[in-house]
Design an enzyme around this catalytic site. Sequence first.
Site, PDB file in Angstrom:
ATOM      1  N   ARG A  20       0.918  -1.103  -0.064  1.00  0.00           N
ATOM      2  CA  ARG A  20      -0.097  -0.101  -0.146  1.00  0.00           C
ATOM      3  C   ARG A  20       0.840   1.173   0.107  1.00  0.00           C
ATOM      4  O   ARG A  20       0.967   1.973  -0.859  1.00  0.00           O
ATOM      5  CB  ARG A  20      -1.141  -0.010   1.242  1.00  0.00           C
ATOM      6  CG  ARG A  20      -2.102   0.932   1.077  1.00  0.00           C
ATOM      7  CD  ARG A  20      -1.758   2.267   1.519  1.00  0.00           C
ATOM      8  NE  ARG A  20      -0.981   2.634   2.952  1.00  0.00           N
ATOM      9  CZ  ARG A  20      -0.665   3.498   3.370  1.00  0.00           C
ATOM     10  NH1 ARG A  20      -0.338   4.787   2.552  1.00  0.00           N
ATOM     11  NH2 ARG A  20      -0.066   3.555   4.573  1.00  0.00           N
ATOM     12  N   ASP A  21       1.366   1.432   1.068  1.00  0.00           N
ATOM     13  CA  ASP A  21       2.413   2.743   1.163  1.00  0.00           C
ATOM     14  C   ASP A  21       3.437   2.552   0.372  1.00  0.00           C
ATOM     15  O   ASP A  21       4.117   3.759  -0.360  1.00  0.00           O
ATOM     16  CB  ASP A  21       3.021   2.860   2.568  1.00  0.00           C
ATOM     17  CG  ASP A  21       3.168   4.247   2.961  1.00  0.00           C
ATOM     18  OD1 ASP A  21       2.914   5.288   2.291  1.00  0.00           O
ATOM     19  OD2 ASP A  21       3.389   4.614   4.142  1.00  0.00           O
ATOM     20  N   HIS A 214       5.411   4.455  12.508  1.00  0.00           N
ATOM     21  CA  HIS A 214       5.330   4.328  11.032  1.00  0.00           C
ATOM     22  C   HIS A 214       6.407   5.665  10.495  1.00  0.00           C
ATOM     23  O   HIS A 214       5.914   6.672  10.552  1.00  0.00           O
ATOM     24  CB  HIS A 214       3.805   4.728  10.702  1.00  0.00           C
ATOM     25  CG  HIS A 214       3.646   4.701   9.156  1.00  0.00           C
ATOM     26  ND1 HIS A 214       2.998   3.603   8.406  1.00  0.00           N
ATOM     27  CD2 HIS A 214       4.017   5.506   8.023  1.00  0.00           C
ATOM     28  CE1 HIS A 214       3.080   4.037   7.241  1.00  0.00           C
ATOM     29  NE2 HIS A 214       3.546   5.198   7.243  1.00  0.00           N
ATOM     30  N   HIS A 216       9.020   7.032   7.856  1.00  0.00           N
ATOM     31  CA  HIS A 216       9.615   7.237   6.668  1.00  0.00           C
ATOM     32  C   HIS A 216      10.999   7.549   6.800  1.00  0.00           C
ATOM     33  O   HIS A 216      11.390   8.152   7.841  1.00  0.00           O
ATOM     34  CB  HIS A 216       8.943   8.087   5.587  1.00  0.00           C
ATOM     35  CG  HIS A 216       7.463   7.626   5.214  1.00  0.00           C
ATOM     36  ND1 HIS A 216       7.496   7.233   3.841  1.00  0.00           N
ATOM     37  CD2 HIS A 216       6.411   7.469   6.022  1.00  0.00           C
ATOM     38  CE1 HIS A 216       5.943   6.763   4.024  1.00  0.00           C
ATOM     39  NE2 HIS A 216       5.485   6.888   5.221  1.00  0.00           N
ATOM     40  N   CYS A 247       4.477   9.208  -0.239  1.00  0.00           N
ATOM     41  CA  CYS A 247       3.102   9.732  -0.039  1.00  0.00           C
ATOM     42  C   CYS A 247       3.313  10.871  -1.292  1.00  0.00           C
ATOM     43  O   CYS A 247       3.747  11.714  -1.077  1.00  0.00           O
ATOM     44  CB  CYS A 247       2.746  10.346   1.118  1.00  0.00           C
ATOM     45  SG  CYS A 247       1.157  10.979   0.971  1.00  0.00           S
ATOM     46  N   ASN A 256       9.154   3.966   3.302  1.00  0.00           N
ATOM     47  CA  ASN A 256       9.320   3.961   4.637  1.00  0.00           C
ATOM     48  C   ASN A 256      10.618   3.184   4.963  1.00  0.00           C
ATOM     49  O   ASN A 256      11.212   2.739   3.976  1.00  0.00           O
ATOM     50  CB  ASN A 256       8.340   2.790   4.853  1.00  0.00           C
ATOM     51  CG  ASN A 256       6.631   3.018   4.749  1.00  0.00           C
ATOM     52  OD1 ASN A 256       6.258   3.451   3.725  1.00  0.00           O
ATOM     53  ND2 ASN A 256       6.313   3.481   5.879  1.00  0.00           N
TER      54      ASN A 256
HETATM   55  P1  HMG Z   1     -12.828  14.515  -2.572  1.00  0.00           P
HETATM   56  O1  HMG Z   1     -12.607  14.787  -4.055  1.00  0.00           O
HETATM   57  O2  HMG Z   1     -12.793  15.640  -1.530  1.00  0.00           O
HETATM   58  O3  HMG Z   1     -14.120  13.538  -2.374  1.00  0.00           O
HETATM   59  O4  HMG Z   1     -11.689  13.544  -1.968  1.00  0.00           O
HETATM   60  P2  HMG Z   1     -15.644  13.551  -2.716  1.00  0.00           P
HETATM   61  O5  HMG Z   1     -16.214  12.963  -1.791  1.00  0.00           O
HETATM   62  O6  HMG Z   1     -16.166  15.074  -3.162  1.00  0.00           O
HETATM   63  O7  HMG Z   1     -15.843  12.772  -3.946  1.00  0.00           O
HETATM   64  C1  HMG Z   1     -15.036  12.991  -5.363  1.00  0.00           C
HETATM   65  C2  HMG Z   1     -14.837  11.730  -6.374  1.00  0.00           C
HETATM   66  O8  HMG Z   1     -14.295  10.896  -5.669  1.00  0.00           O
HETATM   67  C3  HMG Z   1     -16.554  11.239  -6.388  1.00  0.00           C
HETATM   68  O9  HMG Z   1     -16.600  11.051  -7.714  1.00  0.00           O
HETATM   69  C4  HMG Z   1     -16.523  10.227  -5.468  1.00  0.00           C
HETATM   70  O10 HMG Z   1     -17.332   9.242  -5.615  1.00  0.00           O
HETATM   71  C5  HMG Z   1     -15.071   9.662  -5.504  1.00  0.00           C
HETATM   72  P3  HMG Z   1     -17.191  11.591  -8.970  1.00  0.00           P
HETATM   73  O11 HMG Z   1     -18.592  11.650  -8.616  1.00  0.00           O
HETATM   74  O12 HMG Z   1     -16.524  12.955  -9.175  1.00  0.00           O
HETATM   75  O13 HMG Z   1     -16.928  10.610 -10.120  1.00  0.00           O
HETATM   76  N1  HMG Z   1     -14.743   8.779  -4.143  1.00  0.00           N
HETATM   77  C6  HMG Z   1     -14.252   7.584  -4.235  1.00  0.00           C
HETATM   78  N2  HMG Z   1     -14.181   6.653  -5.206  1.00  0.00           N
HETATM   79  C7  HMG Z   1     -13.712   5.597  -4.974  1.00  0.00           C
HETATM   80  N3  HMG Z   1     -13.210   5.266  -3.520  1.00  0.00           N
HETATM   81  C8  HMG Z   1     -13.480   6.264  -2.612  1.00  0.00           C
HETATM   82  C9  HMG Z   1     -13.952   7.494  -2.866  1.00  0.00           C
HETATM   83  N4  HMG Z   1     -14.283   8.551  -2.083  1.00  0.00           N
HETATM   84  C10 HMG Z   1     -14.815   9.488  -3.101  1.00  0.00           C
HETATM   85  N5  HMG Z   1     -12.982   6.033  -1.232  1.00  0.00           N
HETATM   86  C11 HMG Z   1     -10.960  11.775  -0.861  1.00  0.00           C
HETATM   87  C12 HMG Z   1     -11.527  13.102  -0.790  1.00  0.00           C
HETATM   88  C13 HMG Z   1     -10.448  11.189   0.613  1.00  0.00           C
HETATM   89  C14 HMG Z   1     -11.548  10.595  -1.399  1.00  0.00           C
HETATM   90  C15 HMG Z   1      -9.494  11.479  -1.540  1.00  0.00           C
HETATM   91  O14 HMG Z   1      -8.900  12.906  -1.339  1.00  0.00           O
HETATM   92  C16 HMG Z   1      -8.616  10.845  -1.426  1.00  0.00           C
HETATM   93  O15 HMG Z   1      -9.021   9.614  -1.927  1.00  0.00           O
HETATM   94  N6  HMG Z   1      -7.636  10.772  -0.859  1.00  0.00           N
HETATM   95  C17 HMG Z   1      -6.638   9.835  -0.498  1.00  0.00           C
HETATM   96  C18 HMG Z   1      -5.406  10.140  -0.550  1.00  0.00           C
HETATM   97  C19 HMG Z   1      -4.282   8.978  -0.281  1.00  0.00           C
HETATM   98  O16 HMG Z   1      -4.480   7.728  -0.658  1.00  0.00           O
HETATM   99  N7  HMG Z   1      -3.315   9.330   0.251  1.00  0.00           N
HETATM  100  C20 HMG Z   1      -2.094   8.386   0.523  1.00  0.00           C
HETATM  101  C21 HMG Z   1      -2.473   7.558   1.628  1.00  0.00           C
HETATM  102  S1  HMG Z   1      -2.222   8.355   3.296  1.00  0.00           S
HETATM  103  C22 HMG Z   1      -0.440   8.004   3.664  1.00  0.00           C
HETATM  104  O17 HMG Z   1       0.242   7.651   2.694  1.00  0.00           O
HETATM  105  C23 HMG Z   1       0.204   8.408   4.705  1.00  0.00           C
HETATM  106  C24 HMG Z   1       0.367   7.260   5.783  1.00  0.00           C
HETATM  107  O18 HMG Z   1       1.174   6.301   5.203  1.00  0.00           O
HETATM  108  C25 HMG Z   1       0.821   7.583   7.411  1.00  0.00           C
HETATM  109  C26 HMG Z   1       2.238   8.446   6.854  1.00  0.00           C
HETATM  110  O19 HMG Z   1       3.055   8.002   6.439  1.00  0.00           O
HETATM  111  O20 HMG Z   1       2.042   9.572   7.717  1.00  0.00           O
HETATM  112  C27 HMG Z   1      -1.260   6.438   6.186  1.00  0.00           C
HETATM  113 MG    MG Z   2       3.248   6.419   5.111  1.00  0.00          MG
END
Ligand code: HMG
Ligand code: MG
Length: 305
Positions: A20-21, A214, A216, A247, A256
Amino acid sequence: MLLHGMTFPDAVRVVEVGPRDGLQNEKVRIPTQQKIQFITLLAEAGFPIVEATSFVSPRAIPQLSDASMVMTALAHRNLAQFSVLVPNRKGMEHALMAGVRAIAVFTAASESFTHHNINATIVESIANIKPVVALAKQEGMPVRGYISTVFGCPYEGTVAPQRVLAVAQSLLEMGIDELSLGDTIGVATPNQVLDILHLLLTEGKIPVERLAVHLHDTRGTALANVLASLQMGITVVDSSAGGLGGCPYAPGAAGNLATEDLLYMLHSMAIKTGVDLEKVLAATRFITPLLGHAPTSKYYQAVTG
Ligand code: HMG
Ligand code: MG
């Protein structure tokens, strides 16, 4: 275990987050079958948990848009606990349909990162997480909660430790089982790790078993930070095979802490993990040709030559 006056745990639970990450940050699209094979190889290495993918917006993370196919293929396999990252109710619905049985939700300790990552304020993100956690609990699933930017933010710089504590308390109050403290951009140093953990454990009275780290490895301090965490009683550490990842919403974030580097250190210190280092290496060797670049793991580089 007492070593020259310093205490270390006898065993550590390593959470493998590479699929995933790691993969979320890879430019070249990895075919679904190869992802499934990578995850299977990692599970066979003996990890109790492998974070397999995320059910986020496919526009946000195109690489993981095949999450449903990946999890449907893995659902019937009893190799390890496969968890997935879920941002909202829609992601949870998709995850349930794909047979997911463990999830992780995520927010951050800084507003700007939260905005860039999930287009929400911290308060909104916590409100979005709440029904997801309630649904997971209703289904009897374990839930992990990530707090990003615990040690620094790519947009704001320093993050006040009290912000971390406040977010941690909000997440625990809604029934999250384990909090993983993210050094999203790899800026932490051991003194900071000791300070934050001390705050969470003493002022926050958070049981140490409910915390994970966690880290990096952007600036090469991740292993030193693990050591500091172990001395504070932490026994759950996240890592990524080969050191893959980062990310896309955290400029400058490298992968990581590499699983191989972590296992080499822990096993050499007689700290048990139940994970076979050679098998992790084999998983990294499997995925490497598909990525188009060498893994950053120091152990991998040392033994691969
Ligand atoms: P948004 O654009 O504000 O959401 O995104 P929305 O609710 O307005 O929806 C926009 C569109 O996305 C819509 O589709 C929704 O249906 C669709 P449209 O009508 O325009 O065709 N949608 C989805 N589709 C599939 N699955 C879903 C989903 N949700 C909405 N779940 C949102 C907000 C949170 C969805 C978006 O910003 C997002 O997905 N962000 C995730 C980013 C991400 O994955 N970042 C990396 C992970 S975090 C990380 O790596 C840190 C970590 O490792 C810890 C660390 O290292 O610190 C965990
Ligand atoms: Mg991470």
